[in-house]
Motif scaffolding. Structure first.
Motif, mmCIF file in Angstrom:
data_model
loop_
_atom_site.group_PDB
_atom_site.id
_atom_site.type_symbol
_atom_site.label_atom_id
_atom_site.label_comp_id
_atom_site.label_asym_id
_atom_site.label_seq_id
_atom_site.Cartn_x
_atom_site.Cartn_y
_atom_site.Cartn_z
ATOM 1 N N GLU A 22 0.936 -1.292 0.100
ATOM 2 C CA GLU A 22 0.208 -0.099 -0.144
ATOM 3 C C GLU A 22 1.187 1.243 0.062
ATOM 4 N N VAL A 34 7.440 2.051 -4.749
ATOM 5 C CA VAL A 34 6.195 2.029 -5.163
ATOM 6 C C VAL A 34 5.983 0.773 -5.267
ATOM 7 N N GLN A 38 1.414 -0.480 -9.186
ATOM 8 C CA GLN A 38 1.137 1.083 -9.301
ATOM 9 C C GLN A 38 2.506 1.400 -10.269
ATOM 10 N N TRP A 39 3.453 0.591 -10.394
ATOM 11 C CA TRP A 39 4.799 0.837 -11.107
ATOM 12 C C TRP A 39 4.757 0.805 -12.974
ATOM 13 N N ALA A 45 1.636 5.246 -17.750
ATOM 14 C CA ALA A 45 0.896 5.836 -16.776
ATOM 15 C C ALA A 45 -0.113 7.082 -17.060
ATOM 16 N N LYS A 183 -5.223 10.448 -3.496
ATOM 17 C CA LYS A 183 -4.797 8.960 -3.578
ATOM 18 C C LYS A 183 -3.782 8.887 -4.792
ATOM 19 N N LEU A 185 -2.665 6.998 -7.953
ATOM 20 C CA LEU A 185 -2.921 5.513 -8.755
ATOM 21 C C LEU A 185 -1.725 4.928 -9.377
ATOM 22 N N TYR A 186 -0.975 5.871 -9.911
ATOM 23 C CA TYR A 186 0.308 5.084 -10.704
ATOM 24 C C TYR A 186 1.413 6.064 -10.444
#
Length: 203
Positions: A22, A34, A38-39, A45, A183, A185-186
């Protein structure tokens, strides 16, 4: 003496982590790890970023003319080809090519909860401000990248995504990560394979 950059971080070298499950936005700059899910590379992205999402654009290091830190620009995705932003000195505020973000060291895709309806509302304000230029003076009715995004959010009835930084007497782009409503995201980087082996960078 100048205030230190956001979280005291002067260099950015994000790296992928299989252990991290997380991502906590407020720790992204100091930790620079990361989760693998999400990487990705910058083009992917930007392609996956929802319309209306905020994008924090990062160089790899702090530069003298942007001493508040390496992640020194905040913009918003309008559609697959376009950004809505106050771009830089001597340029008009409004719509600019999304592809120009390909040249950054990294981009952080952020959600501030903007809905399609709110994005449509923002469009009216974007067009109202299209004849204004990037302006960092802080005078009334002037906008730089952070205050421009705050203005769009206010127009759509949303809270400011970027908080005021008393130390800099400005709205510092990277401080968006300290907003509890934001938040990540990526995270997109120039070379996602290089980040597989990066060691932690010293702030």
């Amino acid at each position: 003496m100048l205030t230190t950059p956001t979280q005291g971080v002067r260099n950015v070298h994000f790296r992928v982590s299989d252990d991290l499950k997380e991502l906590v936005p407020a720790q992204l700059l100091s930790d620079q790890r990361v989760p693998r899910a999400q990487w990705m590379g910058i083009p992917e992205a930007l392609r996956k970023a929802p319309n209306g999402s905020l994008i924090l654009a990062c160089s790899d290091k702090t530069v003298f003319y942007k001493p508040w830190g390496p992640c020194s620009h905040i913009t918003r995705k309008w559609d697959d080809n376009t950004l809505a932003e106050a771009r830089e000195f001597f340029m008009k505020n409004g719509f600019h090519p999304l592809q120009r973000l390909y040249d950054y060291h990294a981009v952080v895709i952020l959600s501030d909860g903007t809905t399609p309806e709110q994005l449509e509302q923002m469009g009216y304000r974007i067009r109202q401000l299209q004849d204004t230029e990037y302006d960092f003076t802080g005078m009334p009715d002037t906008y730089y990248c952070s205050t421009y995004q705050n203005e769009l959010a206010r127009y759509a009835g949303m809270p400011d995504p970027i908080p005021f930084n008393a130390g800099w007497n400005a709205y510092v782009p990277a401080d968006v990560l300290s907003n509890s409503r934001i938040k990540v995201l990526y995270v997109g980087v120039q070379d996602p394979h290089e980040g597989e082996n990066n060691k932690p960078a010293h702030p």
